[in-house]
Design a protein around this motif. Sequence first.
Motif, PDB file in Angstrom:
ATOM      1  N   ALA A 398      59.519  54.884 -10.279  1.00  0.00           N
ATOM      2  CA  ALA A 398      60.042  54.182  -9.107  1.00  0.00           C
ATOM      3  C   ALA A 398      61.430  54.695  -8.735  1.00  0.00           C
ATOM      4  O   ALA A 398      61.750  54.862  -7.551  1.00  0.00           O
ATOM      5  CB  ALA A 398      60.078  52.682  -9.373  1.00  0.00           C
ATOM      6  N   THR A 399      62.250  54.964  -9.738  1.00  0.00           N
ATOM      7  CA  THR A 399      63.581  55.513  -9.471  1.00  0.00           C
ATOM      8  C   THR A 399      63.479  56.900  -8.843  1.00  0.00           C
ATOM      9  O   THR A 399      64.164  57.210  -7.850  1.00  0.00           O
ATOM     10  CB  THR A 399      64.398  55.584 -10.767  1.00  0.00           C
ATOM     11  N   GLY A 400      62.623  57.747  -9.414  1.00  0.00           N
ATOM     12  CA  GLY A 400      62.445  59.084  -8.850  1.00  0.00           C
ATOM     13  C   GLY A 400      61.902  59.043  -7.435  1.00  0.00           C
ATOM     14  O   GLY A 400      62.336  59.813  -6.562  1.00  0.00           O
ATOM     15  N   THR A 401      60.954  58.124  -7.175  1.00  0.00           N
ATOM     16  CA  THR A 401      60.399  57.991  -5.829  1.00  0.00           C
ATOM     17  C   THR A 401      61.459  57.531  -4.844  1.00  0.00           C
ATOM     18  O   THR A 401      61.541  58.036  -3.719  1.00  0.00           O
ATOM     19  CB  THR A 401      59.227  56.998  -5.842  1.00  0.00           C
ATOM     20  N   ALA A 402      62.281  56.558  -5.257  1.00  0.00           N
ATOM     21  CA  ALA A 402      63.340  56.069  -4.372  1.00  0.00           C
ATOM     22  C   ALA A 402      64.336  57.176  -4.033  1.00  0.00           C
ATOM     23  O   ALA A 402      64.751  57.319  -2.879  1.00  0.00           O
ATOM     24  CB  ALA A 402      64.056  54.882  -5.026  1.00  0.00           C
ATOM     25  N   LEU A 403      64.709  57.970  -5.022  1.00  0.00           N
ATOM     26  CA  LEU A 403      65.657  59.058  -4.768  1.00  0.00           C
ATOM     27  C   LEU A 403      65.043  60.136  -3.875  1.00  0.00           C
ATOM     28  O   LEU A 403      65.674  60.599  -2.908  1.00  0.00           O
ATOM     29  CB  LEU A 403      66.109  59.671  -6.098  1.00  0.00           C
ATOM     30  N   LEU A 404      63.809  60.540  -4.184  1.00  0.00           N
ATOM     31  CA  LEU A 404      63.163  61.603  -3.414  1.00  0.00           C
ATOM     32  C   LEU A 404      62.924  61.179  -1.973  1.00  0.00           C
ATOM     33  O   LEU A 404      63.273  61.908  -1.030  1.00  0.00           O
ATOM     34  CB  LEU A 404      61.841  61.994  -4.078  1.00  0.00           C
ATOM     35  N   THR A 405      62.337  59.992  -1.785  1.00  0.00           N
ATOM     36  CA  THR A 405      62.079  59.537  -0.418  1.00  0.00           C
ATOM     37  C   THR A 405      63.371  59.213   0.326  1.00  0.00           C
ATOM     38  O   THR A 405      63.438  59.375   1.547  1.00  0.00           O
ATOM     39  CB  THR A 405      61.166  58.299  -0.431  1.00  0.00           C
ATOM     40  N   GLY A 406      64.403  58.759  -0.407  1.00  0.00           N
ATOM     41  CA  GLY A 406      65.671  58.477   0.252  1.00  0.00           C
ATOM     42  C   GLY A 406      66.311  59.741   0.812  1.00  0.00           C
ATOM     43  O   GLY A 406      66.732  59.780   1.975  1.00  0.00           O
ATOM     44  N   ILE A 407      66.375  60.790  -0.004  1.00  0.00           N
ATOM     45  CA  ILE A 407      66.969  62.054   0.443  1.00  0.00           C
ATOM     46  C   ILE A 407      66.147  62.670   1.561  1.00  0.00           C
ATOM     47  O   ILE A 407      66.677  63.051   2.620  1.00  0.00           O
ATOM     48  CB  ILE A 407      67.105  63.028  -0.738  1.00  0.00           C
ATOM     49  N   LEU A 408      64.836  62.768   1.336  1.00  0.00           N
ATOM     50  CA  LEU A 408      63.968  63.392   2.338  1.00  0.00           C
ATOM     51  C   LEU A 408      63.898  62.545   3.604  1.00  0.00           C
ATOM     52  O   LEU A 408      63.914  63.078   4.724  1.00  0.00           O
ATOM     53  CB  LEU A 408      62.575  63.593   1.747  1.00  0.00           C
ATOM     54  N   GLY A 409      63.839  61.217   3.453  1.00  0.00           N
ATOM     55  CA  GLY A 409      63.767  60.347   4.624  1.00  0.00           C
ATOM     56  C   GLY A 409      65.016  60.409   5.471  1.00  0.00           C
ATOM     57  O   GLY A 409      64.942  60.419   6.709  1.00  0.00           O
ATOM     58  N   ALA A 410      66.189  60.449   4.829  1.00  0.00           N
ATOM     59  CA  ALA A 410      67.435  60.555   5.586  1.00  0.00           C
ATOM     60  C   ALA A 410      67.494  61.876   6.347  1.00  0.00           C
ATOM     61  O   ALA A 410      67.918  61.918   7.519  1.00  0.00           O
ATOM     62  CB  ALA A 410      68.626  60.419   4.644  1.00  0.00           C
ATOM     63  N   LEU A 411      67.078  62.953   5.708  1.00  0.00           N
ATOM     64  CA  LEU A 411      67.093  64.265   6.362  1.00  0.00           C
ATOM     65  C   LEU A 411      66.134  64.296   7.549  1.00  0.00           C
ATOM     66  O   LEU A 411      66.479  64.775   8.638  1.00  0.00           O
ATOM     67  CB  LEU A 411      66.733  65.341   5.344  1.00  0.00           C
ATOM     68  N   ILE A 412      64.921  63.771   7.349  1.00  0.00           N
ATOM     69  CA  ILE A 412      63.927  63.776   8.423  1.00  0.00           C
ATOM     70  C   ILE A 412      64.398  62.913   9.595  1.00  0.00           C
ATOM     71  O   ILE A 412      64.298  63.313  10.764  1.00  0.00           O
ATOM     72  CB  ILE A 412      62.569  63.288   7.889  1.00  0.00           C
ATOM     73  N   ALA A 413      64.905  61.722   9.282  1.00  0.00           N
ATOM     74  CA  ALA A 413      65.370  60.835  10.350  1.00  0.00           C
ATOM     75  C   ALA A 413      66.496  61.480  11.144  1.00  0.00           C
ATOM     76  O   ALA A 413      66.541  61.372  12.381  1.00  0.00           O
ATOM     77  CB  ALA A 413      65.816  59.505   9.748  1.00  0.00           C
ATOM     78  N   TYR A 414      67.411  62.156  10.454  1.00  0.00           N
ATOM     79  CA  TYR A 414      68.517  62.809  11.152  1.00  0.00           C
ATOM     80  C   TYR A 414      68.001  63.913  12.075  1.00  0.00           C
ATOM     81  O   TYR A 414      68.444  64.029  13.231  1.00  0.00           O
ATOM     82  CB  TYR A 414      69.498  63.390  10.142  1.00  0.00           C
ATOM     83  N   LEU A 415      67.083  64.724  11.575  1.00  0.00           N
ATOM     84  CA  LEU A 415      66.556  65.813  12.396  1.00  0.00           C
ATOM     85  C   LEU A 415      65.784  65.277  13.596  1.00  0.00           C
ATOM     86  O   LEU A 415      65.844  65.849  14.689  1.00  0.00           O
ATOM     87  CB  LEU A 415      65.651  66.712  11.545  1.00  0.00           C
ATOM     88  N   VAL A 416      65.034  64.181  13.409  1.00  0.00           N
ATOM     89  CA  VAL A 416      64.250  63.620  14.500  1.00  0.00           C
ATOM     90  C   VAL A 416      65.140  62.972  15.548  1.00  0.00           C
ATOM     91  O   VAL A 416      64.935  63.143  16.757  1.00  0.00           O
ATOM     92  CB  VAL A 416      63.221  62.596  13.949  1.00  0.00           C
ATOM     93  N   VAL A 417      66.168  62.241  15.120  1.00  0.00           N
ATOM     94  CA  VAL A 417      67.005  61.482  16.045  1.00  0.00           C
ATOM     95  C   VAL A 417      68.096  62.344  16.664  1.00  0.00           C
ATOM     96  O   VAL A 417      68.372  62.257  17.870  1.00  0.00           O
ATOM     97  CB  VAL A 417      67.634  60.271  15.324  1.00  0.00           C
TER      98      VAL A 417
END
Length: 595
Positions: A398-417
């Motif tokens: 769960a910790t690894g998933t939170a870190l991975l999705t957090g980093i990737l999600g922030a990057l994707i959201a920034y690129l999209v917005v």
Amino acid sequence: MSTACCATALATQAVFQRFLNRRRNMNTLSTTHNTSRFRWHTLTAQVPMGIALASLLVLVGLPLLFVLLQVIFPELTRGSLANAFSPLLHNLADPELLALTGNSVRLGIAVVIVSALIAVPLGVLRALTRLPGAAWWDVLLLVPFMIPPYIAALAWVMTLQTNGFSQQLLGVAGDGLVFSFSGIVLVMAFNIFPVIYFAVSRTLSAVGGRYAAVAQVCGATPWTAFWRITLPLSLPGLAAGLLLAFALSIEEFGTPATLGPAIGFEVLVTGIHRRFSDWPLDMPGAAVLSLVLVLLALLAFWLQHWLLNRRSYVSLTGKPAPFEKADLGPWRWPVLALFALMVFLAVGVPLLAVLATASTDTLSGGLQWSNLSTRHFTALFANQDGALAALATSLSLATGTALLTGILGALIAYLVVRSSIKGKSWLDFLSLLPNTLPAIVIAVGLILAWNQPFWPVNVYNTSLMLLLAYSCLLLPYPVRYTGASLRQLGDNLEAAARVCGAGFTQSFIRIVLPLIAPSLLVAMLMVFAIASRELVASLMVTPAGAQTVSTFVFGQFEQGSPGVGMAMSLVAILTTTVLLVGLTGVGRRRLPGVG
């Protein structure tokens, strides 16, 4: 004098011309410099764009692609592309496929109807009346989201079975109810109806009562105003909530897998699991069932999107006008009793059953003071059957998933917005696609994708499979939370950073990331809470010899040790609750408009 004046004028003109030439050259150099800087930033942004797109293709695109390939090429698992499409028509014409699809649709419709009968009156009362303790009722009705559905189903079994808690306390057993189609529908409805409740209450709150008040001024009765004015204005939001509940119902595995076998009731998700767990394995059949399930979920989400965008109601004042909620008057106590009854059935019964099972020495001893014991918790923390290892595995994943999705999600959201890079629409599509993919389909796709001999890295039958599954399922949370936060932020600070020479990576890490950190933290906590108790993907892709919290609980009940399983369930529920309470506290302190 005229000659001197002419000479002076010519000299001045020459100096001015040299100044203009120099200024023009400087402007040209500045334009060239700015153009090169813009190109440099664009090229710099292409790197994270490539990383984000490649990650999404691995997490989301690859599993779905291999499901489609397995449908077309039945010999794919043997490394052959022979006999293309040969089993497709056979599987589509299989009466079992039609029966499983019909059961899934029938179950989904029944759960939606029962959930609506519970949630719509509660949502209307919450939105349009002065309900005492309204905020507390909202918090209590969030608790079903913290109780995993399979644990709720097991709790109802422990309560209603012969010699269960209801028979011990009230002298009434409910085997005939819980082990029936109606029982499956009720248990799932108690877990899902809050989705419709919050959709109805929030939609009606946004619509308000002022239009109905105008209708009453014109002579309409309160009921006529509600049915003719308020309810029609709220239908898009209500319909969207109903379709979301339908999608959640057809994807749910825990309750049909727990209660269905006793009555021979099987749906698409349990049929997919059986084809992967019973020998001989039926990969093409599982892929076809997965595709049908994806199409049903996509249809539900498409209808939801269509309904939400079909109509929009705009307030003339630019914002919703306040309205006076109705006073309950003599109905105050009946309404409170209705809310209390629903909270007791959806929250109280499962939690009390979990606590009672975990705190009694033996089930046969019943609910007696002499039978109270902490031995199940002692066994749990003594690592019986690998309990602590399962807990540690779930927490680390769960910790690894939170870190991975957090980093990737922030990057994707920034690129999209923020960015104007070509291809960002694909990022947006792939990042939100897991919302429409059932967990079991993602698990099937991961098995088909990584169980191939040509990969240079061995991923199959490792814990990395679980990390990939959890990340794929939960990636939309950080993307949506962070994207919403980014849309509320201006870009002046980033522009200033670029003028001062900061690159894409530097401005993102030092400017953007601290500003979106509160929203990102909330999303990561939610990902952690869900990943720590996920069941479907865990059952499908957990490597041999490893356990997670969900597979441990499932295994304990299959082995006849419900006490230890419920002790682990209680630990998981309390952990999730503490995290969500912390999440709410962070949101109220740090996020605008929350609380």
